[in-house]
Write a protein that holds these residues in place. Sequence first.
Motif, PDB file in Angstrom:
ATOM      1  N   MET A  13      -7.745  -5.588  70.996  1.00 56.03           N
ATOM      2  CA  MET A  13      -8.927  -5.818  70.178  1.00 56.03           C
ATOM      3  C   MET A  13      -8.473  -6.258  68.792  1.00 56.03           C
ATOM      4  SD  MET A  13     -10.397  -2.023  69.074  1.00 56.03           S
ATOM      5  CE  MET A  13     -11.624  -2.714  67.944  1.00 56.03           C
ATOM      6  N   THR A  14      -9.378  -6.929  68.087  1.00 59.94           N
ATOM      7  CA  THR A  14      -9.096  -7.389  66.730  1.00 59.94           C
ATOM      8  C   THR A  14     -10.112  -6.797  65.778  1.00 59.94           C
ATOM      9  OG1 THR A  14      -8.090  -9.467  67.467  1.00 59.94           O
ATOM     10  CG2 THR A  14      -8.952  -9.418  65.224  1.00 59.94           C
ATOM     11  N   VAL A  15      -9.621  -6.307  64.650  1.00 64.07           N
ATOM     12  CA  VAL A  15     -10.465  -5.822  63.563  1.00 64.07           C
ATOM     13  C   VAL A  15     -10.222  -6.724  62.359  1.00 64.07           C
ATOM     14  CG1 VAL A  15     -10.897  -3.909  61.969  1.00 64.07           C
ATOM     15  CG2 VAL A  15     -10.421  -3.435  64.383  1.00 64.07           C
ATOM     16  N   TRP A  16     -11.306  -7.126  61.716  1.00 60.93           N
ATOM     17  CA  TRP A  16     -11.190  -7.924  60.505  1.00 60.93           C
ATOM     18  C   TRP A  16     -11.512  -7.044  59.311  1.00 60.93           C
ATOM     19  CZ3 TRP A  16      -9.290 -12.819  60.479  1.00 60.93           C
ATOM     20  CH2 TRP A  16      -9.199 -13.468  61.720  1.00 60.93           C
ATOM     21  N   LEU A  17     -10.546  -6.894  58.426  1.00 58.17           N
ATOM     22  CA  LEU A  17     -10.761  -6.204  57.152  1.00 58.17           C
ATOM     23  C   LEU A  17     -10.998  -7.287  56.100  1.00 58.17           C
ATOM     24  CD1 LEU A  17      -7.867  -3.562  57.354  1.00 58.17           C
ATOM     25  CD2 LEU A  17     -10.282  -3.234  57.948  1.00 58.17           C
ATOM     26  N   GLY A  18     -12.242  -7.788  56.062  1.00 57.35           N
ATOM     27  CA  GLY A  18     -12.506  -8.990  55.290  1.00 57.35           C
ATOM     28  C   GLY A  18     -11.844 -10.168  55.974  1.00 57.35           C
ATOM     29  N   LYS A  19     -10.949 -10.843  55.275  1.00 55.51           N
ATOM     30  CA  LYS A  19     -10.239 -11.978  55.864  1.00 55.51           C
ATOM     31  C   LYS A  19      -8.924 -11.560  56.513  1.00 55.51           C
ATOM     32  CE  LYS A  19     -12.140 -15.361  52.615  1.00 55.51           C
ATOM     33  NZ  LYS A  19     -11.820 -16.347  51.536  1.00 55.51           N
ATOM     34  N   ARG A  20      -8.584 -10.287  56.411  1.00 59.60           N
ATOM     35  CA  ARG A  20      -7.314  -9.828  56.975  1.00 59.60           C
ATOM     36  C   ARG A  20      -7.508  -9.415  58.422  1.00 59.60           C
ATOM     37  NH1 ARG A  20      -2.636  -6.472  53.933  1.00 59.60           N
ATOM     38  NH2 ARG A  20      -1.221  -8.097  54.659  1.00 59.60           N
ATOM     39  N   ARG A  21      -6.763 -10.059  59.297  1.00 56.32           N
ATOM     40  CA  ARG A  21      -6.845  -9.804  60.739  1.00 56.32           C
ATOM     41  C   ARG A  21      -5.848  -8.716  61.131  1.00 56.32           C
ATOM     42  NH1 ARG A  21      -5.527 -14.431  65.296  1.00 56.32           N
ATOM     43  NH2 ARG A  21      -4.842 -12.991  66.949  1.00 56.32           N
ATOM     44  N   VAL A  22      -6.321  -7.784  61.931  1.00 56.84           N
ATOM     45  CA  VAL A  22      -5.477  -6.721  62.466  1.00 56.84           C
ATOM     46  C   VAL A  22      -5.668  -6.689  63.980  1.00 56.84           C
ATOM     47  CG1 VAL A  22      -4.924  -4.271  62.439  1.00 56.84           C
ATOM     48  CG2 VAL A  22      -5.749  -5.375  60.345  1.00 56.84           C
ATOM     49  N   ASP A  23      -4.599  -6.883  64.724  1.00 57.30           N
ATOM     50  CA  ASP A  23      -4.642  -6.858  66.187  1.00 57.30           C
ATOM     51  C   ASP A  23      -4.123  -5.515  66.694  1.00 57.30           C
ATOM     52  OD1 ASP A  23      -5.567  -9.494  66.361  1.00 57.30           O
ATOM     53  OD2 ASP A  23      -3.523 -10.293  66.296  1.00 57.30           O
ATOM     54  N   ILE A  24      -4.903  -4.867  67.536  1.00 61.35           N
ATOM     55  CA  ILE A  24      -4.525  -3.584  68.141  1.00 61.35           C
ATOM     56  C   ILE A  24      -4.309  -3.855  69.621  1.00 61.35           C
ATOM     57  CG2 ILE A  24      -5.147  -1.161  68.402  1.00 61.35           C
ATOM     58  CD1 ILE A  24      -7.240  -1.664  66.144  1.00 61.35           C
ATOM     59  N   CYS A  25      -3.104  -3.610  70.106  1.00 66.29           N
ATOM     60  CA  CYS A  25      -2.709  -4.091  71.434  1.00 66.29           C
ATOM     61  C   CYS A  25      -2.034  -2.990  72.248  1.00 66.29           C
ATOM     62  CB  CYS A  25      -1.717  -5.248  71.315  1.00 66.29           C
ATOM     63  SG  CYS A  25      -2.168  -6.536  70.144  1.00 66.29           S
ATOM     64  N   GLN A  26      -2.263  -3.044  73.543  1.00 62.68           N
ATOM     65  CA  GLN A  26      -1.467  -2.281  74.493  1.00 62.68           C
ATOM     66  C   GLN A  26      -0.435  -3.229  75.091  1.00 62.68           C
ATOM     67  OE1 GLN A  26      -5.257  -0.867  76.511  1.00 62.68           O
ATOM     68  NE2 GLN A  26      -3.921   0.884  76.918  1.00 62.68           N
ATOM     69  N   LEU A  27       0.829  -2.947  74.879  1.00 65.07           N
ATOM     70  CA  LEU A  27       1.910  -3.805  75.365  1.00 65.07           C
ATOM     71  C   LEU A  27       2.603  -3.230  76.579  1.00 65.07           C
ATOM     72  CD1 LEU A  27       3.504  -4.900  71.965  1.00 65.07           C
ATOM     73  CD2 LEU A  27       1.749  -6.075  73.320  1.00 65.07           C
ATOM     74  N   GLY A  28       2.218  -2.023  76.991  1.00 64.27           N
ATOM     75  CA  GLY A  28       2.829  -1.382  78.148  1.00 64.27           C
ATOM     76  C   GLY A  28       2.991   0.104  77.910  1.00 64.27           C
ATOM     77  N   ARG A  29       3.244   0.824  78.979  1.00 63.51           N
ATOM     78  CA  ARG A  29       3.457   2.262  78.875  1.00 63.51           C
ATOM     79  C   ARG A  29       4.848   2.543  78.299  1.00 63.51           C
ATOM     80  NH1 ARG A  29       1.933   4.719  84.706  1.00 63.51           N
ATOM     81  NH2 ARG A  29       3.815   3.523  85.225  1.00 63.51           N
ATOM     82  N   ALA A  30       4.945   3.636  77.562  1.00 65.01           N
ATOM     83  CA  ALA A  30       6.234   4.042  77.004  1.00 65.01           C
ATOM     84  C   ALA A  30       6.154   5.527  76.664  1.00 65.01           C
ATOM     85  CB  ALA A  30       6.586   3.192  75.771  1.00 65.01           C
ATOM     86  N   HIS A  31       5.871   5.837  75.411  1.00 66.00           N
ATOM     87  CA  HIS A  31       5.750   7.218  74.952  1.00 66.00           C
ATOM     88  C   HIS A  31       4.634   7.961  75.687  1.00 66.00           C
ATOM     89  CE1 HIS A  31       5.830  10.473  71.999  1.00 66.00           C
ATOM     90  NE2 HIS A  31       4.563  10.270  71.719  1.00 66.00           N
ATOM     91  N   THR A  32       3.533   7.266  75.962  1.00 58.31           N
ATOM     92  CA  THR A  32       2.442   7.764  76.812  1.00 58.31           C
ATOM     93  C   THR A  32       1.886   6.590  77.593  1.00 58.31           C
ATOM     94  OG1 THR A  32       0.562   7.372  75.324  1.00 58.31           O
ATOM     95  CG2 THR A  32       1.805   9.430  74.994  1.00 58.31           C
ATOM     96  N   ALA A  33       0.931   6.886  78.467  1.00 59.22           N
ATOM     97  CA  ALA A  33       0.279   5.814  79.228  1.00 59.22           C
ATOM     98  C   ALA A  33      -0.722   5.036  78.393  1.00 59.22           C
ATOM     99  CB  ALA A  33      -0.428   6.404  80.447  1.00 59.22           C
ATOM    100  N   GLY A  34      -1.138   5.579  77.246  1.00 61.93           N
ATOM    101  CA  GLY A  34      -2.184   4.941  76.453  1.00 61.93           C
ATOM    102  C   GLY A  34      -1.714   4.331  75.156  1.00 61.93           C
ATOM    103  N   ASP A  35      -0.410   4.097  75.003  1.00 59.28           N
ATOM    104  CA  ASP A  35       0.141   3.629  73.731  1.00 59.28           C
ATOM    105  C   ASP A  35      -0.484   2.324  73.247  1.00 59.28           C
ATOM    106  OD1 ASP A  35       1.950   5.726  73.677  1.00 59.28           O
ATOM    107  OD2 ASP A  35       3.581   4.571  74.561  1.00 59.28           O
ATOM    108  N   ALA A  36      -0.709   2.265  71.942  1.00 59.43           N
ATOM    109  CA  ALA A  36      -1.147   1.028  71.303  1.00 59.43           C
ATOM    110  C   ALA A  36      -0.233   0.737  70.114  1.00 59.43           C
ATOM    111  CB  ALA A  36      -2.588   1.150  70.825  1.00 59.43           C
ATOM    112  N   VAL A  37      -0.115  -0.533  69.770  1.00 59.69           N
ATOM    113  CA  VAL A  37       0.581  -0.949  68.548  1.00 59.69           C
ATOM    114  C   VAL A  37      -0.420  -1.716  67.686  1.00 59.69           C
ATOM    115  CG1 VAL A  37       2.816  -1.072  69.703  1.00 59.69           C
ATOM    116  CG2 VAL A  37       1.402  -3.144  69.517  1.00 59.69           C
TER     117      VAL A  37
END
Length: 316
Positions: free
Chosen positions: A145-169
């Motif tokens: 998902m993407t969040v826009w803080l005004g013009k600043r884009r922030v991408d929140i992504c699941q790239l795969g399981r690691a520390h837990t099954a639900g990890d996001a970066v």
Amino acid sequence: MGTAFASQGDLSEKKITFEEIGAGLYAFTAEGDPNSGVIIGDDSVMVVEAQATPRLAQKVIDCVRSVTDKPISHVVLTHYHAVRVLGASAFGAGQVIMSEAARNMVAERGQEDWDSEFQRFPRLFQGHESIPGLTWPTTTFNGRMTVWLGKRRVDICQLGRAHTAGDAVIHVPDANVMFTGDIVEAHSACYCGDGHFNDWGATLEAIRAYDLDAIAPGRGDAVVGRAAVNAALDRTKDFVASTYRPVARIAARGGSLREAWAAVRAECDPKFKDYAIYEHCLPFNVARAYDEARGISHPRIWTAARDLEMWAALQG
């Protein structure tokens, strides 16, 4: 090694560092205690990781207020662990974001994890009486998902399981900086007690593919510069592989958990014994690796009682 968990005797206060690692991007670190991140947008602020209690979250808020008076609008939680999420109420954010998989883990094991972590590492729960209850997200996502803080884009992504099954970066493209949660650590042990050893390496390589300029890891100092980022990824990958490999050999021949513990110590102590929280993580890492090597793909729930049973088995 004493009869209690190493973390129960870890009572010393840690020095907090608040470091800018990109324009308007900060890493809140504390000598191996859980890190948080700060992303300053045009009109508001996003915080990554909420700390274990509202009292500890206030330390992050104080750092935010040292650099901006913009309101904190979003809190992003990279996974479900109590030390990361139970301080969320302090921020007063309109949105609390987790992956759908992480939310499911709160529902499945959130209370048990809270009880377990509090028993293991009481110092990290300063002000625990102010926790209002389990932290539930207001917003969930699958994949990206993407969040826009005004013009600043922030991408929140699941790239795969690691520390837990639900990890996001959390990736901020304009600065090419990533907040990795506990998928990556910097001179700190990985906690693998709810992890997925056979997936972790590929997830690290997915992070590497971003060719990042800096990362804020889950624990340890911020990592700035592409060479340093790649070195942190390599060390994390080596830690995970060096934990799993000897356990898999023991499990394949029907050996015991205690034999697996000795085999991991033989391989990991020479390389990682000076890492933050190494002794705390090791028994849980060995137990989870032993389960995964024997085909238990979904990590078993840690409870305060199971913690003690596992520790007793390792102590013999």
